[in-house]
Design an enzyme around this catalytic site. Structure first.
Site, PDB file in Angstrom:
ATOM      1  CE  LYS A  33      -0.690   0.277   5.345  1.00 20.99           C
ATOM      2  NZ  LYS A  33      -1.839   0.369   6.096  1.00 20.99           N
ATOM      3  NE  ARG A 118      -7.259   1.636  11.370  1.00 21.72           N
ATOM      4  CZ  ARG A 118      -5.613   1.976  11.430  1.00 21.72           C
ATOM      5  NH1 ARG A 118      -4.548   2.347  10.921  1.00 21.72           N
ATOM      6  NH2 ARG A 118      -5.306   0.635  10.160  1.00 21.72           N
ATOM      7  CE1 TYR A 249      12.993  31.591  -0.305  1.00 25.59           C
ATOM      8  CE2 TYR A 249      13.080  28.771  -0.336  1.00 25.59           C
ATOM      9  CZ  TYR A 249      13.004  30.120  -1.310  1.00 25.59           C
ATOM     10  OH  TYR A 249      12.090  30.792  -2.313  1.00 25.59           O
ATOM     11  CG  MET A 295       8.931  23.052  -3.501  1.00 21.99           C
ATOM     12  SD  MET A 295       7.970  24.340  -4.649  1.00 21.99           S
ATOM     13  CE  MET A 295       7.215  25.228  -3.672  1.00 21.99           C
TER      14      MET A 295
END
EC number: 5.1.1.1
Length: 340
Positions: A33, A118, A249, A295
């Site tokens: 998964k 759950r 930054y 980024m």
């Protein structure tokens, strides 16, 4: 662009340790998964098939379709809409309401809530679920549960095992009453498998251990596994940072002396998250991440052309105060992958 390298030898080593604990390869269902925990569903699926694993666990029908030809038995954990059918697929139901969404003649595993609260039906709803599925001509091929704390030193693991033992007895009683074959019974995730002294269920659903990690392994004396993934980045540029100059930054890193600094083509857009800057992170070769992660790039105190950002995410998960799973699954699925 960055690249993920997948170590076939390490994966096969982990699968061998898992298979031995589960008593055979046939009793292992590899969990694929979320893009195989960030490792690549097709890449890991093909390698698991080559190793001899015949069962897989995925999250959605779309994922099951991607690996349908690689496995004989695929359990789909969380899917509400089914537009196709395959005898290979086994659909998990997480509530009684799910029954109305399952197509006729499908294979189903009933999830039972043994204490995680759950997903799953309540233990006392088991016979109602059987009858509802049979009324729709659906084949019940499994009953299972999930441990909420098998990797923690607490009584939860033993308590849930006891509850599921009673569920197993109820399943046997219901099947005898309704003249049904006994479905597959399974509860073990990675940690639960390695905490079980004598594994006696039909198969184990093994996720994170496949990829080389078992959190709290030292507490339980689990075997040492080998991380499968390493993350690599390429140099974009190099410069000399003068004493007193800052980089990135906010200028949160300032050079205390003249030094070489290079920028590499990976950042939080690729899933390598911003660091909290309270804890520094160094690569396997000892290069420091300087200042804030951008980024699309980050800075290191080296001028090497290619750098291994990590080959074991344990240290990085501690920097982020999280678990190994989150680091690997956060990586952008579009990052190129190569099997070595």
């Amino acid at each position: 662009m960055p690249k993920i390298l997948l170590n076939k030898e390490n994966l096969f080593y982990n699968l061998e340790q898992i298979s031995q604990k589960a008593t055979s390869k046939d009793k292992v269902a590899v969990v694929l998964k979320d893009n195989a925990y960030g490792h690549g569903i097709l890449e890991i699926g093909k390698l698991a098939n080559e190793f001899g694993i015949k069962k897989a666990v995925v999250r959605t029908l779309d994922d099951a379709l991607k690996i349908e030809k690689l496995f004989d038995y695929i359990l789909i954990l969380a899917e509400k809409s089914f537009h196709t059918y395959s005898h290979t697929f086994h659909i998990a139901i997480n509530s009684l309401e799910d029954i109305k969404n399952i197509p006729e003649n499908a294979n189903v595993h009933i999830k039972v809530d043994t204490g995680m609260h759950r997903n799953g039906i309540l233990p006392n709803q088991l016979e109602k679920a059987f009858l509802g599925l049979l009324e729709k001509k659906i084949t019940i091929t499994g009953v299972f549960t999930h441990h909420k704390g098998a990797d923690e030193l607490s009584t939860n693991f033993f308590w849930q095992k006891a509850v599921f033992s009673r569920v197993k007895e109820d399943v046997k009683r219901i099947c005898e009453k309704l003249l049904l074959p006994l479905p597959a019974l399974h509860s073990c995730n990675s940690a639960a498998l390695f905490r079980t002294s004598q594994f006696d269920e039909d198969f184990a659903r093994v996720g994170i251990a496949t990829y080389g990690y078992l959190d709290n392994a030292g507490v339980f004396n689990f075997p040492k596994l080998k991380p499968v993934m390493s993350l690599w980045a390429n140099k974009l540029s190099t410069r000399e940072l003068k004493k007193g100059q800052s980089v990135g930054y906010g200028g949160t890193f300032t050079a205390k002396e003249n030094m070489i600094v290079s920028t590499y083509d990976i950042g939080y857009g690729d899933g390598f998250l911003r660091l909290n800057e309270k804890d520094s992170y160094t690569t396997p070769k000892g290069y420091r991440v300087l200042g804030r992660v951008s980024m699309d790039n980050l800075s290191l105190d080296t001028d090497e052309e290619k750098v291994c950002i990590f080959d074991d995410v344990t240290a990085l998960s501690k920097v982020h105060n999280t678990i190994t799973y989150e680091i690997t699954t956060t990586l952008n699925p579009n990052i190129e992958k190569e099997i070595i």
